[in-house]
Design an enzyme around this catalytic site. Structure first.
Site, PDB file in Angstrom:
ATOM      1  N   GLU A 165       0.722  -1.292  -0.296  1.00 21.88           N
ATOM      2  CA  GLU A 165      -0.102   0.036   0.110  1.00 21.88           C
ATOM      3  C   GLU A 165       0.558   1.035   0.197  1.00 21.88           C
ATOM      4  O   GLU A 165       0.461   2.612   1.220  1.00 21.88           O
ATOM      5  CB  GLU A 165      -0.698   0.204   1.536  1.00 21.88           C
ATOM      6  CG  GLU A 165      -1.995  -1.204   1.289  1.00 21.88           C
ATOM      7  CD  GLU A 165      -2.584  -1.091   2.256  1.00 21.88           C
ATOM      8  OE1 GLU A 165      -2.473  -0.156   3.379  1.00 21.88           O
ATOM      9  OE2 GLU A 165      -3.579  -1.905   2.676  1.00 21.88           O
ATOM     10  N   GLU A 354      -5.120  -8.770   1.401  1.00 25.76           N
ATOM     11  CA  GLU A 354      -5.886  -8.389   3.351  1.00 25.76           C
ATOM     12  C   GLU A 354      -6.966  -8.146   2.590  1.00 25.76           C
ATOM     13  O   GLU A 354      -7.487  -7.336   1.244  1.00 25.76           O
ATOM     14  CB  GLU A 354      -4.937  -6.802   3.157  1.00 25.76           C
ATOM     15  CG  GLU A 354      -3.812  -7.137   3.343  1.00 25.76           C
ATOM     16  CD  GLU A 354      -3.804  -6.002   4.325  1.00 25.76           C
ATOM     17  OE1 GLU A 354      -4.418  -5.101   4.733  1.00 25.76           O
ATOM     18  OE2 GLU A 354      -2.157  -5.617   4.499  1.00 25.76           O
TER      19      GLU A 354
HETATM   20  O1  IFM Z   1      -3.770  -3.024   9.668  1.00 24.56           O
HETATM   21  C1  IFM Z   1      -3.568  -2.361   8.567  1.00 24.56           C
HETATM   22  C2  IFM Z   1      -2.872  -2.638   7.732  1.00 24.56           C
HETATM   23  O2  IFM Z   1      -1.054  -2.799   7.254  1.00 24.56           O
HETATM   24  C3  IFM Z   1      -2.849  -2.330   5.954  1.00 24.56           C
HETATM   25  N1  IFM Z   1      -3.496  -2.339   5.426  1.00 24.56           N
HETATM   26  C4  IFM Z   1      -5.080  -1.557   6.402  1.00 24.56           C
HETATM   27  C5  IFM Z   1      -5.186  -2.844   7.359  1.00 24.56           C
HETATM   28  C6  IFM Z   1      -6.095  -1.848   7.980  1.00 24.56           C
HETATM   29  O3  IFM Z   1      -6.253  -0.595   8.294  1.00 24.56           O
END
Ligand code: IFM
Length: 443
Positions: A165, A354
């Protein structure tokens, strides 16, 4: 819940995900150097509950227990990040003690036949790198770090993502200033974005110079932004939000220049982007990881710094269904965002790296009944199956997160884990969602 046959573990990769700073703790142990998140947490007012990552889930000392947990839950794949700050010293040379930790982690995963899926950079930039992502030199230091990991761990890492990200590091860190290093400057956030993508390209080159048998890629969190109304100003605001989040990162990955709107915003600092950079960013990739949580609703900026950005977000409120962190639950967005991307860029094979929800349900009589998270996971998995049915090349799904952990600027106030962590005692309690996934994976 029953599992769509398209998601059967026999043909589809199931995993759980974490990141180093959020779970490891042991922030000053075995030669680890400070990261920008260590410094950021030390600044008053930056973290909601004034906490930090110095202990977190103490995973550094509990890795055997945690890997056993992953195995018990039935996951065959584990996504984690390597802390640059453990692997290298201040002079960028190798720190053998830090490296040893990841060797022990890989040993434990191997023992349980769990395949590692590593990310090289999940926001914890070494604090001593002067200027951080505003300094072009940091991209070259990242390539040196990638080279070290490739040499010392590469034979045990089948899949590696350079960055997680990068939008968050660039824009939350340098425009909104709510993430480390806490800068608030629109043009500088674009400089940081460019240097992050340069680091990605240089990192891939460095890794491939050492090994050619690793599947290499990047993890992005693309945006789906809907306009607050059909007014042309709101439609344009939603477009600009998506350009910042998507085109800013995906264009360079495929050798395309930024759209005019972004070039205008970087202004005089555009000179920091050199001829030839785009070709470096556009290294061939074997996969792309996509992280999805919610969509946003954008409206025309009313004033202040939103004007520089070209958009403002509307905060979602009830009766919209929200997770505990206040993000709209919008499963259809996963389908829409993946389809939007597939229409615009020639994406490689995809993994949902994720997906998950902040559900802060606590322990009652030894159990955590996180029904909202269970519903969230179920409805999002249905979208993944639908996408695959309609031809999207999605090869796996990683739930965020294995453990409740340090949720960045929210500290420990938001729980994303499928396993509850009591941060006083470090006791782990699998939640109903973990048991639901365990049943699915065993079925
Ligand atoms: O916890 C974060 C992660 O580090 C990166 N993606 C989003 C998650 C939730 O905010």
């Amino acid at each position: 819940m029953t599992l769509d046959p398209l998601l059967s573990p026999a043909r589809f990769e199931w995993g759980c995900a974490t990141s180093a700073f959020q779970i490891e703790g042991a922030s000053t142990v075995d030669g680890k150097v400070p990261s920008i998140w260590d410094s950021f947490c030390a600044q008053p007012g930056r973290i909601l509950d004034a906490s930090d990552g110095s202990v977190a889930c103490d995973h550094y000392h509990r890795l055997a227990e945690d890997v056993q947990l992953i195995a018990n839950l039935g996951f065959k794949h584990y996504r984690f990040s390597i802390a640059w700050t453990r692997i290298t010293r201040q002079d960028n040379s190798l720190n053998p003690a830090g490296l040893d930790f990841y060797k022990r982690l890989l040993d434990a995963l191997e023992k349980h036949q769990i395949t590692p899926n590593a990310t090289l950079f999940h926001w914890d930039l070494p604090a001593h790198l002067e200027g951080g992502w505003l300094n072009r030199d940091t991209a070259y230091r990242f390539a040196e770090y990638a080279d070290l990991v490739a040499r010392h761990l590469g034979d045990r890492l089948p899949r590696v993502a350079t960055l997680n990200e990068p939008w968050c590091s660039a824009f939350l860190g340098h425009d909104l200033g709510v993430f480390a290093p806490g800068v608030q400057d629109r043009a500088q956030s674009l400089v940081a974005a460019h240097h992050l993508m340069l680091a990605h390209g240089l990192g891939l080159q460095a890794w491939r110079a050492v090994r050619t048998d690793t599947s290499l890629g990047i993890v992005l969190n693309p945006e789906l932004s809907d306009p607050a109304s059909s007014r042309p100003e709101d439609v344009q605001a939603a477009r600009l939000a998506e350009l910042e989040r998507n085109d800013c990162f995906l264009n360079p990955l495929f050798g395309r220049e930024w759209p005019q709107e972004l070039l205008q915003q970087i202004d005089a600092l555009n000179a920091t982007r050199k001829e030839g950079d785009l070709a470096i960013c556009a290294q061939p990739m074997d996969f792309m990881g996509l992280n999805y949580y919610t969509r946003t609703i954008a409206q025309a900026p009313a004033g202040g710094r939103d004007v520089e950005r070209g958009y403002a977000f509307v905060t979602p409120t009830a009766p919209k269904p929200l997770t505990d962190i206040g993000w709209e639950i919008y499963p259809e967005g996963l389908t829409r965002v993946v389809q939007n991307l597939l229409h615009q860029w020639p994406l490689p094979a995809l993994w949902i790296t994720e997906n998950g929800a902040a559900d802060n349900t606590g322990v009652t009589d030894g159990a955590v009944n996180d029904t909202m998270r269970c519903d969230y996971l179920q409805t999002h998995l249905e979208q993944v199956a639908g996408l695959i049915r309609n031809g999207a090349d999605i090869r796996g799904y990683y739930v965020w997160s294995l453990l409740d952990n340090f949720e960045w600027a929210q500290g420990y106030s938001q729980r994303f884990g499928i396993v509850h962590v009591d941060f006083q005692t470090q006791k782990r309690t699998p939640k109903r969602s973990a048991l639901m996934l365990q049943r699915l994976l065993q079925a």
